[in-house]
Design an enzyme around this catalytic site. Sequence first.
Site, PDB file in Angstrom:
ATOM      1  N   ILE A  88      -2.370 -23.505  -0.622  1.00 27.68           N
ATOM      2  CA  ILE A  88      -2.802 -22.650   0.498  1.00 27.68           C
ATOM      3  C   ILE A  88      -4.064 -23.249   1.106  1.00 27.68           C
ATOM      4  CG2 ILE A  88      -3.495 -20.331   1.241  1.00 27.68           C
ATOM      5  CD1 ILE A  88      -1.994 -19.163  -1.094  1.00 27.68           C
ATOM      6  N   THR A  89      -3.999 -23.615   2.389  1.00 24.18           N
ATOM      7  CA  THR A  89      -5.198 -24.141   3.040  1.00 24.18           C
ATOM      8  C   THR A  89      -6.102 -22.970   3.448  1.00 24.18           C
ATOM      9  OG1 THR A  89      -4.304 -24.127   5.301  1.00 24.18           O
ATOM     10  CG2 THR A  89      -3.865 -26.088   3.969  1.00 24.18           C
ATOM     11  N   GLY A  90      -7.407 -23.211   3.430  1.00 23.40           N
ATOM     12  CA  GLY A  90      -8.358 -22.167   3.827  1.00 23.40           C
ATOM     13  C   GLY A  90      -8.256 -20.943   2.926  1.00 23.40           C
ATOM     14  N   ALA A  91      -8.174 -21.195   1.611  1.00 21.34           N
ATOM     15  CA  ALA A  91      -8.026 -20.082   0.662  1.00 21.34           C
ATOM     16  C   ALA A  91      -9.380 -19.540   0.207  1.00 21.34           C
ATOM     17  CB  ALA A  91      -7.207 -20.544  -0.544  1.00 21.34           C
ATOM     18  N   SER A  93     -11.437 -17.723   1.978  1.00 22.89           N
ATOM     19  CA  SER A  93     -11.813 -16.422   2.556  1.00 22.89           C
ATOM     20  C   SER A  93     -10.616 -15.785   3.244  1.00 22.89           C
ATOM     21  CB  SER A  93     -12.969 -16.580   3.555  1.00 22.89           C
ATOM     22  OG  SER A  93     -12.527 -17.240   4.720  1.00 22.89           O
ATOM     23  N   GLY A  94     -10.822 -14.557   3.709  1.00 25.14           N
ATOM     24  CA  GLY A  94      -9.852 -13.862   4.547  1.00 25.14           C
ATOM     25  C   GLY A  94      -8.430 -13.833   4.008  1.00 25.14           C
ATOM     26  N   TYR A 271      -7.972 -21.909  20.807  1.00 27.04           N
ATOM     27  CA  TYR A 271      -7.448 -21.291  19.576  1.00 27.04           C
ATOM     28  C   TYR A 271      -6.019 -20.781  19.800  1.00 27.04           C
ATOM     29  CZ  TYR A 271      -6.631 -17.730  15.999  1.00 27.04           C
ATOM     30  OH  TYR A 271      -6.063 -16.973  14.994  1.00 27.04           O
TER      31      TYR A 271
HETATM   32  P1  NDP Z   1     -11.129 -16.883   7.843  1.00 27.90           P
HETATM   33  O1  NDP Z   1     -12.182 -17.500   8.682  1.00 27.90           O
HETATM   34  O2  NDP Z   1     -11.507 -15.842   6.874  1.00 27.90           O
HETATM   35  O3  NDP Z   1     -10.350 -18.013   7.056  1.00 27.90           O
HETATM   36  C1  NDP Z   1     -10.141 -19.272   7.605  1.00 27.90           C
HETATM   37  C2  NDP Z   1     -10.180 -20.300   6.513  1.00 27.90           C
HETATM   38  O4  NDP Z   1      -9.984 -21.589   7.099  1.00 27.90           O
HETATM   39  C3  NDP Z   1     -11.518 -20.343   5.774  1.00 27.90           C
HETATM   40  O5  NDP Z   1     -11.248 -20.441   4.406  1.00 27.90           O
HETATM   41  C4  NDP Z   1     -12.156 -21.626   6.290  1.00 27.90           C
HETATM   42  O6  NDP Z   1     -12.978 -22.276   5.346  1.00 27.90           O
HETATM   43  C5  NDP Z   1     -10.899 -22.463   6.510  1.00 27.90           C
HETATM   44  N1  NDP Z   1     -11.175 -23.622   7.344  1.00 27.90           N
HETATM   45  C6  NDP Z   1     -11.755 -23.659   8.555  1.00 27.90           C
HETATM   46  N2  NDP Z   1     -11.890 -24.935   8.954  1.00 27.90           N
HETATM   47  C7  NDP Z   1     -11.380 -25.707   7.979  1.00 27.90           C
HETATM   48  C8  NDP Z   1     -11.257 -27.106   7.798  1.00 27.90           C
HETATM   49  N3  NDP Z   1     -11.707 -27.972   8.697  1.00 27.90           N
HETATM   50  N4  NDP Z   1     -10.668 -27.565   6.679  1.00 27.90           N
HETATM   51  C9  NDP Z   1     -10.240 -26.706   5.736  1.00 27.90           C
HETATM   52  N5  NDP Z   1     -10.351 -25.373   5.839  1.00 27.90           N
HETATM   53  C10 NDP Z   1     -10.917 -24.888   6.951  1.00 27.90           C
HETATM   54  O7  NDP Z   1     -10.018 -16.345   8.880  1.00 27.90           O
HETATM   55  P2  NDP Z   1      -8.636 -15.575   8.641  1.00 27.90           P
HETATM   56  O8  NDP Z   1      -8.384 -15.353   7.217  1.00 27.90           O
HETATM   57  O9  NDP Z   1      -8.606 -14.451   9.580  1.00 27.90           O
HETATM   58  O10 NDP Z   1      -7.608 -16.659   9.207  1.00 27.90           O
HETATM   59  C11 NDP Z   1      -6.553 -17.173   8.426  1.00 27.90           C
HETATM   60  C12 NDP Z   1      -5.342 -17.417   9.301  1.00 27.90           C
HETATM   61  O11 NDP Z   1      -4.874 -16.185   9.827  1.00 27.90           O
HETATM   62  C13 NDP Z   1      -5.606 -18.313  10.509  1.00 27.90           C
HETATM   63  O12 NDP Z   1      -4.520 -19.200  10.662  1.00 27.90           O
HETATM   64  C14 NDP Z   1      -5.644 -17.345  11.677  1.00 27.90           C
HETATM   65  O13 NDP Z   1      -5.246 -17.962  12.865  1.00 27.90           O
HETATM   66  C15 NDP Z   1      -4.619 -16.336  11.215  1.00 27.90           C
HETATM   67  N6  NDP Z   1      -4.677 -15.035  11.841  1.00 27.90           N
HETATM   68  C16 NDP Z   1      -5.767 -14.233  11.694  1.00 27.90           C
HETATM   69  C17 NDP Z   1      -5.801 -13.000  12.289  1.00 27.90           C
HETATM   70  C18 NDP Z   1      -6.964 -12.085  12.161  1.00 27.90           C
HETATM   71  O14 NDP Z   1      -6.911 -11.013  12.767  1.00 27.90           O
HETATM   72  N7  NDP Z   1      -8.001 -12.428  11.405  1.00 27.90           N
HETATM   73  C19 NDP Z   1      -4.667 -12.517  13.076  1.00 27.90           C
HETATM   74  C20 NDP Z   1      -3.569 -13.433  13.154  1.00 27.90           C
HETATM   75  C21 NDP Z   1      -3.579 -14.639  12.537  1.00 27.90           C
HETATM   76  P3  NDP Z   1     -14.493 -21.795   5.054  1.00 27.90           P
HETATM   77  O15 NDP Z   1     -14.356 -20.629   4.124  1.00 27.90           O
HETATM   78  O16 NDP Z   1     -15.082 -22.987   4.399  1.00 27.90           O
HETATM   79  O17 NDP Z   1     -15.097 -21.452   6.355  1.00 27.90           O
HETATM   80 MG1  PMR Z   2      -6.874  -8.073  20.818  1.00 28.87          MG
HETATM   81  C1  PMR Z   2      -1.753  -3.861  20.430  1.00 28.87           C
HETATM   82  C2  PMR Z   2      -2.837  -4.340  20.909  1.00 28.87           C
HETATM   83  C3  PMR Z   2      -3.623  -5.465  20.356  1.00 28.87           C
HETATM   84  C4  PMR Z   2      -3.491  -6.179  19.188  1.00 28.87           C
HETATM   85  C5  PMR Z   2      -2.472  -6.002  18.099  1.00 28.87           C
HETATM   86  C6  PMR Z   2      -4.515  -7.171  19.175  1.00 28.87           C
HETATM   87  C7  PMR Z   2      -4.682  -8.125  18.185  1.00 28.87           C
HETATM   88  N1  PMR Z   2      -5.283  -7.009  20.308  1.00 28.87           N
HETATM   89  C8  PMR Z   2      -4.752  -5.967  21.050  1.00 28.87           C
HETATM   90  C9  PMR Z   2      -5.207  -5.488  22.263  1.00 28.87           C
HETATM   91  C10 PMR Z   2      -6.366  -5.881  22.906  1.00 28.87           C
HETATM   92  N2  PMR Z   2      -7.198  -6.838  22.468  1.00 28.87           N
HETATM   93  C11 PMR Z   2      -6.873  -5.323  24.127  1.00 28.87           C
HETATM   94  C12 PMR Z   2      -6.225  -4.196  24.913  1.00 28.87           C
HETATM   95  C13 PMR Z   2      -8.034  -5.967  24.412  1.00 28.87           C
HETATM   96  C14 PMR Z   2      -8.955  -5.764  25.614  1.00 28.87           C
HETATM   97  C15 PMR Z   2      -9.876  -4.681  25.410  1.00 28.87           C
HETATM   98  C16 PMR Z   2      -8.251  -6.928  23.369  1.00 28.87           C
HETATM   99  C17 PMR Z   2      -9.325  -7.797  23.301  1.00 28.87           C
HETATM  100  C18 PMR Z   2      -9.456  -8.774  22.330  1.00 28.87           C
HETATM  101  C19 PMR Z   2     -10.489  -9.772  22.234  1.00 28.87           C
HETATM  102  C20 PMR Z   2     -11.649  -9.959  23.128  1.00 28.87           C
HETATM  103  N3  PMR Z   2      -8.557  -8.970  21.268  1.00 28.87           N
HETATM  104  C21 PMR Z   2      -8.987 -10.034  20.584  1.00 28.87           C
HETATM  105  C22 PMR Z   2     -10.140 -10.544  21.139  1.00 28.87           C
HETATM  106  C23 PMR Z   2     -10.535 -11.676  20.364  1.00 28.87           C
HETATM  107  O1  PMR Z   2     -11.506 -12.403  20.517  1.00 28.87           O
HETATM  108  C24 PMR Z   2      -9.479 -11.895  19.297  1.00 28.87           C
HETATM  109  C25 PMR Z   2      -8.763 -13.164  19.660  1.00 28.87           C
HETATM  110  O2  PMR Z   2      -8.105 -13.265  20.649  1.00 28.87           O
HETATM  111  O3  PMR Z   2      -8.874 -14.160  18.817  1.00 28.87           O
HETATM  112  C26 PMR Z   2      -8.121 -15.322  19.206  1.00 28.87           C
HETATM  113  C27 PMR Z   2      -8.548 -10.729  19.454  1.00 28.87           C
HETATM  114  C28 PMR Z   2      -7.422 -10.317  18.744  1.00 28.87           C
HETATM  115  N4  PMR Z   2      -6.649  -9.247  19.124  1.00 28.87           N
HETATM  116  C29 PMR Z   2      -5.651  -9.087  18.196  1.00 28.87           C
HETATM  117  C30 PMR Z   2      -5.806 -10.085  17.200  1.00 28.87           C
HETATM  118  C31 PMR Z   2      -4.913 -10.243  16.011  1.00 28.87           C
HETATM  119  C32 PMR Z   2      -6.885 -10.829  17.533  1.00 28.87           C
HETATM  120  C33 PMR Z   2      -7.417 -11.904  16.608  1.00 28.87           C
HETATM  121  C34 PMR Z   2      -7.052 -13.208  16.740  1.00 28.87           C
HETATM  122  C35 PMR Z   2      -5.831 -13.932  16.320  1.00 28.87           C
HETATM  123  O4  PMR Z   2      -4.882 -14.037  17.058  1.00 28.87           O
HETATM  124  O5  PMR Z   2      -5.847 -14.518  15.282  1.00 28.87           O
END
Ligand code: NDP
Ligand code: PMR
Length: 396
Positions: A88-91, A93-94, A271
């Site tokens: 698992i990459t990036g394990a 955090s999160g 992104y």
């Molecule tokens: P986190 O920032 O918690 O986790 C990201 C991980 O990626 C960290 O462990 C970080 O390491 C690692 N990472 C970043 N850069 C590198 C690198 N150069 N080499 C190796 N590892 C690296 O974010 P999330 O857990 O939220 O994100 C995990 C996945 O989930 C991503 O693919 C994201 O796009 C996806 N995702 C997240 C959503 C959300 O709402 N959070 C929604 C939808 C998808 P370090 O701990 O060292 O910083």
């Molecule tokens: Mg978003 C059903 C509505 C929904 C969901 C599931 C997400 C998920 N978001 C929703 C709606 C909205 N968002 C709306 C209506 C707005 C305007 C007010 C909004 C805004 C917003 C911002 C500024 N949302 C965001 C951001 C971010 O900076 C995040 C992003 O785009 O990261 C790339 C984000 C996200 N919204 C989500 C999810 C899952 C993200 C996190 C990023 C990701 O895709 O990993």
Amino acid sequence: MAMQAAALVPSAFSIPKEGKGSASFKESGLFGVSLSDHVKADFSSSALRNKRKPSVGAIRAQTAATTPAITRATPEGKKTLRKGTVVITGASSGLGLATTKALAETGKWHIIMACRDFLKAERAARSAGLSKENYTVMHLDLASLDSVRQFVDNFKRSERPLDVLVCNAAVYLPTAKEPTFTADGFELSVGTNHLGHFLLARLLLDDLKQSDYPSKRLIIVGSITGNTNTLAGNVPPKANLGDLRGMAGGLNGLNSSAMIDGGAFDGAKAYKDSKVCNMLTMQEFHRRYHEDTGITFASLYPGCIATTGLFREHIPLFRLLFPPFQKFITKGYVSEEESGKRLAQVVSEPSLTKSGVYWSWNKNSASFENQLSQEASDADKARKVWELSEKLVRLA
Ligand code: NDP
Ligand code: PMR
């Protein structure tokens, strides 16, 4: 609470409140968007549902002979499955850490935590209460192609089988004014989230092929925000790979744009574009290799895990408001623990072996096959992204 959060979400945007007209959001830069009527309607309905010696670099790379998947016979004569090995990459955090925890707790998996910060990963593993026999931390910096190759070499030296690879790590740089670059000169978000993983997955494909585990899988984490068939995917800036001219030019910001579509740099868009590449790559792997290898290729949207480190570069006000906004307004929020259980299902559930699928979960936390946007399911674009990526990571 919903109203408090709503009042704090500034944009030209209104959401119908049950039986009470509408709650409106005023324009500003925080969640700064203006949504079409079509998208507003979506918001209130479907989108909401919607084999050598270990090297020095291989820190704690324990050796284990590649044994057949069915190994031991119990006294009753039943055969038991050996532990699966999952990278698992990036394990650290999160989502990656929560998935590691969920899988480790079953006792059925050994997790290779492929992380750029070894000490952070070790500390995270310990504070998550993982037992040492269930995980190994190995160094991987996806922002360096040399590091990816070194990781693969170290992994092969450990002589562990590879049963599942999870490409999870990512960076998100929404406030960056100028692009930053990987060691090889690619814009950092696409370079890390897509190109680093592309090289990693290609180099480990043979190991996956050789696995005798009952179900071998390659999972690339996607997201709703890369899919413009959803409300979240319509929040500007929208993902759009265009004609890939920036990618063809090397994403280096020198002789080409740092953006895939050749446009001006925008960290949030980079992104989202990288997530489109992740989802296209999963499907291209499926088309090229599923039939011959039996490997399951999958992607997923785990839910909005609004509390993770992904938002570390965002402004403090965003980090404060985003979790309540997702919890109480969009209802798209999931906890890190729940998201980890979801990804763990895609790793190990016998019911989730279908290949080429983008998984999502409904509000009862039941998995379903979701529809990707037109661009994220464009087979021609997937092939072009694959071919350009091969050149950039020097596989072709
Ligand atoms: P986190 O920032 O918690 O986790 C990201 C991980 O990626 C960290 O462990 C970080 O390491 C690692 N990472 C970043 N850069 C590198 C690198 N150069 N080499 C190796 N590892 C690296 O974010 P999330 O857990 O939220 O994100 C995990 C996945 O989930 C991503 O693919 C994201 O796009 C996806 N995702 C997240 C959503 C959300 O709402 N959070 C929604 C939808 C998808 P370090 O701990 O060292 O910083
Ligand atoms: Mg978003 C059903 C509505 C929904 C969901 C599931 C997400 C998920 N978001 C929703 C709606 C909205 N968002 C709306 C209506 C707005 C305007 C007010 C909004 C805004 C917003 C911002 C500024 N949302 C965001 C951001 C971010 O900076 C995040 C992003 O785009 O990261 C790339 C984000 C996200 N919204 C989500 C999810 C899952 C993200 C996190 C990023 C990701 O895709 O990993």
